[in-house]
Scaffold this motif. Structure first.
Motif, short mmCIF file in Angstrom:
data_model
loop_
_atom_site.label_atom_id
_atom_site.label_comp_id
_atom_site.label_asym_id
_atom_site.label_seq_id
_atom_site.Cartn_x
_atom_site.Cartn_y
_atom_site.Cartn_z
N GLY A 99 0.81 -1.21 0.00
CA GLY A 99 0.00 0.00 0.00
C GLY A 99 0.84 1.26 0.00
O GLY A 99 0.45 2.30 0.55
N SER A 100 2.03 1.19 -0.60
CA SER A 100 2.96 2.33 -0.61
C SER A 100 2.40 3.47 -1.46
O SER A 100 1.56 3.26 -2.34
CB SER A 100 4.32 1.90 -1.16
N THR A 101 2.90 4.67 -1.20
CA THR A 101 2.42 5.85 -1.93
C THR A 101 3.43 6.37 -2.93
O THR A 101 3.05 6.83 -4.01
CB THR A 101 2.05 6.98 -0.95
N THR A 102 4.72 6.33 -2.58
CA THR A 102 5.75 6.88 -3.47
C THR A 102 6.86 5.88 -3.71
O THR A 102 7.12 5.00 -2.89
CB THR A 102 6.36 8.17 -2.91
N ARG A 103 7.50 6.05 -4.85
CA ARG A 103 8.66 5.23 -5.21
C ARG A 103 9.57 6.10 -6.08
O ARG A 103 9.13 6.68 -7.06
CB ARG A 103 8.21 3.99 -5.99
N ARG A 104 10.82 6.22 -5.68
CA ARG A 104 11.79 7.04 -6.42
C ARG A 104 11.31 8.48 -6.59
O ARG A 104 11.48 9.10 -7.63
CB ARG A 104 12.10 6.41 -7.77
N GLY A 105 10.65 8.98 -5.55
CA GLY A 105 10.25 10.38 -5.55
C GLY A 105 9.02 10.69 -6.38
O GLY A 105 8.68 11.87 -6.57
N GLN A 106 8.30 9.69 -6.86
CA GLN A 106 7.07 9.91 -7.62
C GLN A 106 6.02 8.90 -7.17
O GLN A 106 6.35 7.91 -6.52
CB GLN A 106 7.33 9.79 -9.13
N PRO A 107 4.74 9.14 -7.50
CA PRO A 107 3.71 8.19 -7.08
C PRO A 107 3.99 6.79 -7.62
O PRO A 107 4.50 6.63 -8.73
CB PRO A 107 2.43 8.78 -7.70
N CYS A 108 3.67 5.79 -6.81
CA CYS A 108 3.82 4.40 -7.26
C CYS A 108 2.99 4.19 -8.53
O CYS A 108 1.97 4.84 -8.74
CB CYS A 108 3.35 3.44 -6.17
N TRP A 109 3.43 3.26 -9.37
CA TRP A 109 2.79 3.02 -10.65
C TRP A 109 1.28 2.76 -10.49
O TRP A 109 0.46 3.32 -11.21
CB TRP A 109 3.48 1.86 -11.34
N TYR A 110 0.91 1.93 -9.54
CA TYR A 110 -0.50 1.56 -9.41
C TYR A 110 -1.35 2.74 -8.93
O TYR A 110 -2.58 2.70 -9.04
CB TYR A 110 -0.67 0.37 -8.46
#
Length: 348
Positions: A99-110
Motif C-alpha cells: 500500500g505504498s504511496t511513493t517510489r523514487r520520488g514519484q507516485p507508485c505506478w498503481y
C-alpha cells in the motif's frame, strides 16, 4: 570521463527499441498495447540508481582486468538492464502489497489515475521482457541456458522471500520476530537478486562460473545483501523521505524489520507493551500516532547507535571474508570490494 550511470542509461533506449520490434513487428502486438507497455517500461525501469545493473558492467570489467570493448560493454549492460527489469517487476507488486504511496520520488505506478490494478498485469510483462532480450542477444552465447535458469531461479527466490515476509506480517505476532526469521526473509527477498545475481551473470558471461567461484560469490554476497537490507530498514525509520525517495511503511505495515527485532531484544516489559499496542496499525484511524510512538521508542532504545555499531562490526567481518577469497579460478577480490564501497555508509 563519461558518467557511468549516463553511459549505462544510453543502452536502455536500444533495448526498448528491441522490445518494440519484437512486440510490434514480430508478434503483431496492437499499437495500443505496445504504447501501454512502453509507458510501463519508462515509468518503472528508468529513474533508479541502477546499482544492480551497473554492478554487472563493473564486475565484468574487474573479472577481465581491462577496459571493455564496445560489444562487451553493451552485452554486460544489457544483462544489467535485465536485473533492473526484474527489480521493476518486484517493486510494482511490492508497492501494491504494501500500500505504498511513493517510489523514487514519484507516485507508485498503481497509484497513477489511469493504471490502478492494471499494474498487476504490467509487472509480469516487465519480467517477460527479460527473456525476450535474452533470446535476442544471448541465444548464441555458451552460457545462454545458464543465464535463463539463473533469472528464473532468482525470481522464484524473490517470490519466496516476499511470501515469507507477508505471512509473517499477516500473523502480527511479535513473538515470531527474531533474527533467524528476519535473516531468511532478507536472504531470499533481497540478497540474491541485489548482490549475488549481478556477479553470477558476469561470471557466466565471462566463462568463469565455476562451482567454486559461484559458491564463494554466494557466501560473501548473501552476507553483504543482508547488511544492505539492514541499512534499508534503518533508513526506513531514520532517513529523510525527501532524500530516501520514498515514505517508509515498515512500522504501520508490521514488517519483520531489523529495527523491531533489535527493539524486542532490548525493551522492558513496559516498552514491549508499547510495541504490541502500536506496531502494525496500517489502515487504522490512529496509525500515524501509533507510528510516532514506535519511532519514539526506537529513539529511546538508542537504535541509531545500535545500528552504527552493527554496521562497523559487519563491515569488518565482510572485509575478512573478502580477504579470504580464492582467486585461483578467475574470481577477483576487487569484485566484492567494489560492492562494499558502494553501500558502506549510504544515506539513501
Amino acid at each position: 570521463m563519461a558518467n557511468p550511470l549516463a553511459k549505462f542509461r544510453e543502452v536502455f533506449p536500444v533495448l526498448a527499441e528491441d522490445l518494440r520490434s519484437i512486440c510490434a513487428e514480430q508478434d503483431n502486438l496492437p499499437d495500443q498495447v505496445w504504447q501501454w507497455f512502453e509507458k510501463t517500461l519508462h515509468y518503472n525501469v528508468i529513474g533508479g540508481k541502477c546499482n544492480r545493473g551497473l554492478s554487472v558492467v563493473d564486475t565484468t570489467q574487474i573479472l577481465l582486468g581491462r577496459d571493455l570493448t564496445s560489444d562487451e560493454y553493451f552485452q554486460s549492460a544489457t544483462l544489467g538492464w535485465m536485473i533492473e527489469l526484474l527489480q521493476a517487476m518486484f517493486l510494482v507488486l511490492d508497492d501494491i502489497m504494501d500500500g505504498s504511496t511513493t517510489r523514487r520520488g514519484q507516485p507508485c505506478w498503481y497509484r497513477q489515475p489511469d493504471v490502478g490494478m492494471m499494474a498487476v498485469n504490467d509487472a509480469p510483462m516487465l519480467e517477460s521482457a527479460i527473456y525476450l532480450l535474452l533470446k535476442k542477444h544471448f541465444r548464441a552465447h555458451p552460457a545462454y541456458l545458464a543465464l535463463v535458469e539463473t533469472f528464473h531461479e532468482v525470481a522464484f527466490q524473490i517470490e519466496v522471500g516476499q511470501t515469507y515476509d507477508m505471512l509473517t506480517e499477516r500473523a502480527q505476532n511479535l513473538a515470531e520476530f527474531d533474527q533467524a526469521r528476519y535473516g531468511t526473509i532478507v536472504t531470499y527477498k533481497t540478497a540474491y537478486y541485489s548482490f549475488y545475481l549481478p556477479v553470477a551473470l558476469a561470471l557466466q558471461y565471462t566463462g568463469r562460473a565455476t562451482a567454486g567461484n559461484l559458491r564463494q560469490a554466494k557466501e560473501v554476497l548473501v552476507a553483504m545483501g543482508q547488511y544492505f537490507q539492514v541499512q534499508d530498514d534503518y533508513l526506513d525509520n531514520f532517513a529523510d523521505p525527501a532524500v530516501l525517495g520514498k515514505i517508509g511503511t515498515d512500522i504501520p505495515d508490521g514488517k519483520c524489520s531489523w529495527l523491531v527485532v533489535q527493539a524486542l531484544k532490548l525493551c522492558t516489559a513496559e516498552q514491549h507493551a508499547v510495541l504490541r499496542a502500536n506496531y502494525g496499525r496500517a489502515g487504522e484511524c490512529d496509525a500515524q500516532v501509533c507510528e510516532r510512538r514506535v519511532k519514539d521508542l526506537y529513539s529511546e532504545l538508542g537504535l541509531d547507535s545500535v545500528y552504527h555499531e552493527y554496521e562497523e562490526r559487519t563491515v569488518a567481518e565482510l572485509r575478512e571474508k573478502i580477504a579470504n577469497v580464492d582467486e585461483g579460478e578467475g574470481l577477483r577480490k576487487g569484485v566484492f570490494t567494489a560492492f562494499l564501497d558502494k553501500i558502506y555508509g549510504r544515506k539513501k
